[in-house]
Write a protein that holds these residues in place. Structure first.
Motif, mmCIF file in Angstrom:
data_model
loop_
_atom_site.group_PDB
_atom_site.id
_atom_site.type_symbol
_atom_site.label_atom_id
_atom_site.label_comp_id
_atom_site.label_asym_id
_atom_site.label_seq_id
_atom_site.Cartn_x
_atom_site.Cartn_y
_atom_site.Cartn_z
ATOM 1 N N GLY A 332 0.797 -1.320 -0.074
ATOM 2 C CA GLY A 332 -0.029 0.134 -0.005
ATOM 3 C C GLY A 332 0.813 1.300 0.017
ATOM 4 O O GLY A 332 2.028 1.232 0.071
ATOM 5 N N LYS A 334 0.696 4.970 2.278
ATOM 6 C CA LYS A 334 0.141 5.228 3.335
ATOM 7 C C LYS A 334 0.288 6.952 3.277
ATOM 8 O O LYS A 334 1.590 7.550 3.097
ATOM 9 C CB LYS A 334 0.638 4.822 4.682
ATOM 10 C CG LYS A 334 0.113 5.284 5.743
ATOM 11 C CD LYS A 334 0.674 4.662 7.067
ATOM 12 C CE LYS A 334 0.094 3.320 6.969
ATOM 13 N NZ LYS A 334 0.574 2.788 8.436
ATOM 14 N N GLN A 336 -0.185 10.272 5.655
ATOM 15 C CA GLN A 336 -0.335 10.352 7.135
ATOM 16 C C GLN A 336 0.241 11.667 7.497
ATOM 17 O O GLN A 336 1.111 12.275 7.141
ATOM 18 C CB GLN A 336 0.522 9.451 7.899
ATOM 19 C CG GLN A 336 0.179 9.258 9.463
ATOM 20 C CD GLN A 336 1.000 8.382 10.272
ATOM 21 O OE1 GLN A 336 1.743 7.501 9.412
ATOM 22 N NE2 GLN A 336 0.934 8.182 11.499
ATOM 23 N N THR A 341 -4.678 9.460 9.135
ATOM 24 C CA THR A 341 -3.768 8.458 8.172
ATOM 25 C C THR A 341 -4.764 7.969 7.272
ATOM 26 O O THR A 341 -6.008 7.260 7.473
ATOM 27 C CB THR A 341 -3.162 7.332 8.929
ATOM 28 O OG1 THR A 341 -2.274 7.841 9.936
ATOM 29 C CG2 THR A 341 -2.385 6.418 8.000
ATOM 30 N N TRP A 342 -4.488 7.963 5.861
ATOM 31 C CA TRP A 342 -5.180 7.286 4.872
ATOM 32 C C TRP A 342 -4.325 6.285 4.076
ATOM 33 O O TRP A 342 -3.079 6.691 3.898
ATOM 34 C CB TRP A 342 -5.671 8.312 3.880
ATOM 35 C CG TRP A 342 -6.928 9.228 4.447
ATOM 36 C CD1 TRP A 342 -6.541 10.375 4.979
ATOM 37 C CD2 TRP A 342 -8.117 8.801 4.350
ATOM 38 N NE1 TRP A 342 -8.179 10.865 5.677
ATOM 39 C CE2 TRP A 342 -9.001 10.006 5.197
ATOM 40 C CE3 TRP A 342 -9.026 7.795 3.810
ATOM 41 C CZ2 TRP A 342 -10.364 9.991 5.152
ATOM 42 C CZ3 TRP A 342 -10.419 8.050 4.035
ATOM 43 C CH2 TRP A 342 -10.967 8.958 4.665
ATOM 44 N N THR A 343 -4.895 5.173 3.562
ATOM 45 C CA THR A 343 -3.955 4.064 3.125
ATOM 46 C C THR A 343 -4.946 3.583 1.819
ATOM 47 O O THR A 343 -5.778 3.314 1.989
ATOM 48 C CB THR A 343 -3.731 2.919 4.083
ATOM 49 O OG1 THR A 343 -3.409 3.511 5.427
ATOM 50 C CG2 THR A 343 -2.849 1.940 3.242
ATOM 51 N N GLN A 345 -4.367 0.464 -0.593
ATOM 52 C CA GLN A 345 -3.945 -0.978 -0.374
ATOM 53 C C GLN A 345 -4.228 -1.722 -1.432
ATOM 54 O O GLN A 345 -5.430 -1.990 -1.759
ATOM 55 C CB GLN A 345 -4.044 -1.404 1.219
ATOM 56 C CG GLN A 345 -3.297 -2.409 1.299
ATOM 57 C CD GLN A 345 -3.661 -2.837 3.042
ATOM 58 O OE1 GLN A 345 -4.806 -3.359 3.375
ATOM 59 N NE2 GLN A 345 -2.751 -2.572 3.791
#
Length: 372
Positions: A332, A334, A336, A341-343, A345
């Protein structure tokens, strides 16, 4: 018996005369100073003083034989045979002397002169120096093969001393090694074309282009580039090899008086570190466990990145690849900050799904093979 009687002072003379002069030759004894003079061709040629000194060409000899002028000694006993001059003591108790041996022939290469010293045994000497007709001089050898040839079984040494500051230079051979250097608290210099090129200080620092090296090896060039060149070959690679003790660092440093930089391998961190603007703060690190850039923007395909990571392609597709070679783990990207935090993935068996996770780890969006 002929007796010439004179007074306690004055002269008693015996002359040899001819029709031109009465004193062409003769013997003159001075009763006042007690010397005997021999006259030839109406002038004194030899004198024996009251001390027994004999002078030829001088009226005041200071030695048993004192000659003022050139002397020829014919000491060779026969044609092309060695002659010698003995200088020493001969009496009923001892025969100890030094020798000068001489050989002269019609061939220059065959001529020699040898100097021998008494070796401690009666009637015995040891050759210590030889001069050949070729001009070669040997000390410790009777057959010198160079202009100056020193030979000995115990470290033959050439010693040069300047008494101004007692600077001592020694060059010698010892067992399996040869040595040259100073044996006083002074530097050793190497010159070419009448100019000093390399210096080894009394402390062991080596300088090329400088007479006062401050480091173990100092290279200095007053104009142009100062380049250290390494040239390999078809079977070997050029290499700079640095070894240090455990938990120590290896450094390459740069400084220009106002700016400093450094490339370091830090053993305790198992990492290469780049210091671009000083030698304290790391700007870029590649390590076994941790690699990073500091506060600098990083550009790939550009020399003027405007973002922390700026990727520019001059044509075609531009991709950033994050890859798991096992095929069994999530891969993924990331995003942040301190609060969120957004991922994004790649998830699922075989990586068939793409999902976006929020700060709490909840799926906000999901794509599979069928779409949303």
């Amino acid at each position: 018996q002929v007796q010439i009687l004179g007074g306690a002072s004055g002269f008693s003379n015996l002359y040899f005369s001819d029709t031109a002069a009465y004193n062409v030759g003769g013997f003159i004894y001075n009763h006042t100073n007690n010397y005997l003079a021999t006259n030839v061709n109406a002038s004194e040629k030899m004198r024996i003083t009251s001390a027994g000194n004999v002078g030829i060409g001088t009226t005041s000899p200071g030695f048993k034989l004192d000659v003022d002028g050139s002397v020829a000694l014919n000491v060779m006993p026969g044609h092309q045979s060695e002659g010698s001059i003995h200088i020493g003591r001969y009496d009923g108790n001892t025969s100890r002397y030094n020798l000068i041996k001489n050989y002269v022939s019609s061939t220059q290469a065959s001529n020699y002169m040898k100097f021998a010293l008494h070796n401690g045994t009666e009637n015995a000497t040891l050759d210590v120096m030889t001069l050949l007709g070729s001009g070669n001089v040997g000390i410790g050898t009777t057959s010198p093969s160079s202009l100056l040839h020193l030979q000995s079984a115990s470290s033959p040494t050439l010693r040069l001393v300047d008494t101004t500051n007692t600077t001592i230079l020694l060059a010698y051979a010892q067992n399996s090694n040869a040595h040259i250097g100073t044996y006083s608290n002074h530097a050793l210099a190497f010159d070419t074309n009448s100019t000093q090129r390399m210096t080894i200080s009394a402390g062991g620092n080596v300088g090329i282009g400088t007479t006062s090296p401050s480091d173990l090896l100092s290279l200095v060039k007053t104009s142009g580039d100062c380049v250290l060149g390494l040239t390999g070959n078809a079977s070997g690679d050029p290499e700079i090899h640095m070894d240090s003790g455990n938990d120590r660092s290896g450094n390459i440093k740069y400084g220009d008086g106002t700016t400093s930089a450094m490339f370091r391998y830090a053993h305790n961190d198992v990492a290469f570190k780049f210091y671009a603007h000083n030698q304290t703060n790391v700007d870029f690190q590649i390590g076994e466990n941790t690699s990073f850039f500091a506060d600098s923007n990083v550009g790939i395909g550009t020399t003027s990145p405007t973002e922390k990571l700026d990727v520019v392609a001059s044509g075609g597709n531009t991709n950033i690849r994050v890859y798991d070679s096992s095929g069994n783990s999530e891969v993924g990207l990331k995003l942040q900050n301190d609060a969120k935090t957004w991922t994004l993935q790649n998830w699922g068996s075989g990586g068939d799904n793409l999902r976006i996770l929020n700060n709490a780890g909840n799926i906000v969006q999901l794509w599979d093979d069928n779409g949303l």
